[in-house]
Structure formats: C-alpha cells, structure tokens
Design an enzyme around this catalytic site. Structure first.
Site, PDB file in Angstrom:
ATOM      1  N   CYS A  22       0.810  -0.863  -0.069  1.00 34.68           N
ATOM      2  CA  CYS A  22       0.516  -0.195   0.291  1.00 34.68           C
ATOM      3  C   CYS A  22       1.206   1.246  -0.166  1.00 34.68           C
ATOM      4  CB  CYS A  22      -0.872  -0.346   0.904  1.00 34.68           C
ATOM      5  SG  CYS A  22      -2.069   0.840   1.299  1.00 34.68           S
ATOM      6  N   HIS A  52      -4.213  -4.970  -0.461  1.00 33.48           N
ATOM      7  CA  HIS A  52      -3.547  -5.534   0.064  1.00 33.48           C
ATOM      8  C   HIS A  52      -3.791  -7.114   0.653  1.00 33.48           C
ATOM      9  CE1 HIS A  52      -3.544  -1.365   2.970  1.00 33.48           C
ATOM     10  NE2 HIS A  52      -4.633  -0.762   2.110  1.00 33.48           N
ATOM     11  N   GLU A  74      -3.198  -8.955   3.116  1.00 32.95           N
ATOM     12  CA  GLU A  74      -3.991  -9.395   4.291  1.00 32.95           C
ATOM     13  C   GLU A  74      -5.472  -9.441   4.175  1.00 32.95           C
ATOM     14  OE1 GLU A  74      -3.002  -4.664   4.788  1.00 32.95           O
ATOM     15  OE2 GLU A  74      -1.868  -7.273   4.274  1.00 32.95           O
TER      16      GLU A  74
END
EC number: 4.3.2.10
Length: 226
Positions: free
Chosen positions: A84, A206, A208
């Site tokens: 990011c 992202h 995650e």
C-alpha cells in the site's frame, strides 16, 4: 534449515497486526516480528514495509523514527515487500502534500482524478464510445479488483492472472521506468498496482485482506530466492 526472520517495519503507520497475522498464517515456520528500531531491521532476513494513511505523515514518522536509512540499506540487499503506502514510499515524490519519498524507484505518486480517464473495464473500450468519459469515480478506490500480471515474477507463482485483490487507496504509483511494472489494475483506466526490481516487490493492494491469493503472495515472498 534455519527459519527465516521477517521484520515488519513499525514506524507508527499501518495495519501491522493484520499483516503479521497473515504472514504467520502463510508461513508458520518463519519468525515474524514488528521492528521499531534499526537493530530489528538489520537482523532480519526479509523486510515487509507496510503503510497506511497520509503520505506526509508516513514520511514524517519514518524519518522521526530513525528507520529511513535502515530501509534504504535493506532495500539494497534484502528481499523487501512494500504494501500500500509502503509501495508508494519507494518512489520519488507524492502529490499528497507534495511529500518527498524515499526515491528508491524513479517516478511519482498521483491521485485518482475522480473521473474516468481514457478507457473502461469493458475490454479497454474507449470511454467516449459508450458515453462514460465524464463518469465520476469514487475516490478512494475501495474494494476488490482484478490484477493483471504484466510479466512473470516468482512472487506471482501459483496466483492466477486476473485474480482479485483488495484495494483501499486514493493514490497510485506512476513509474518513470515501465519495466518496473509487474501488475496493473483498472479503475477508470489502467494503473500500476505492483512493481518489482531485483530484491524488491511492492503492491498497492492489501494481501492481508485478499483471502487465499493474498496469503499465497505472502508465502511466495517468504520463499522467494533472489
């Protein structure tokens, strides 16, 4: 075989614990920890460099933490994954507050303009041809988008081309060197969402928050041999 140590750079910005949980799930054999000092970065085998929030704040925190030089040193020799704003910080300058970044890669960070550029997601159909050239885009770009892999890279291993990843951002990188781009996405027009060179791989999305494909990307990073 020695378990790899992975430092997640902690300079007070970013969703560090969700990154740590995802990494530990993807690579349970690895030693994952938050690094808020130079020693923690220097002792790691691999570096994950996340970021979240306004670029001027991120750069200010990074410099004040004393970690900017350690990141530059690590970026010259160790596998490093930017996530990011961590990807954006690798470039020279951001339109967000006119902030100077780390300058590891040539190029700048630009803001989505709030309207469609030249093409649409419909097979790159010219926006004007279907009356969408003035259609407003919501900024930030938030949600799932397909990622086109523009060239082979070990960190893409086992991830299908055009797989969905999760994005939350108002700014995107514009590399001065097109060979840096390894992934693109569409939001009003095509933009670079993944870059790589030598020991560095960085993404705008992202991992995650990107379910199985995101976990696979983290696992590939841990297993990547440069």
């Amino acid at each position: 075989m020695k378990s790899p140590s992975i430092a997640i750079v902690d300079y007070g910005m970013g969703n560090l614990y969700s990154v740590a949980r995802a990494l530990m799930h993807a690579a349970p054999h690895a030693h994952v920890y938050l690094a808020s000092d130079v020693a923690g970065i220097k002792s790691a085998d691999r570096i994950v460099f996340p970021g979240q929030g306004a670029m001027p704040d991120c750069m200010r925190n990074l410099v004040q933490s004393g970690l900017s030089d350690a990141i530059l040193e690590a970026a010259s020799s160790k596998p490093l994954l930017g996530v990011c704003v961590g990807e954006q910080m690798l470039f020279e300058r951001s339109e967000e507050g006119g902030a100077a970044c780390l300058g590891i890669f040539p190029g700048n960070v630009k803001r989505f303009q709030g309207k469609r550029f030249a093409t649409t997601a419909a097979a790159n159909t010219p926006a004007a041809a279907i009356g969408l050239e003035n259609e407003k885009l919501k900024v930030p770009h938030m949600g799932w988008s397909r990622v086109k892999q523009t060239r082979h890279h070990p960190v893409w291993q086992g991830i299908p081309d055009d797989a969905y990843f999760y994005f939350v951002h108002s700014y995107y990188v514009v590399p001065a060197d097109n060979s840096l781009t390894v992934g693109t996405a569409l939001y009003g027009d095509v933009f670079t969402c993944a870059v790589a060179r030598d020991n560095i791989f960085a993404v705008q999305f992202h991992p995650e928050k990107s379910a199985d494909h995101g976990l696979r990307l983290y696992r590939n990073f841990v297993e990547w041999r440069i």
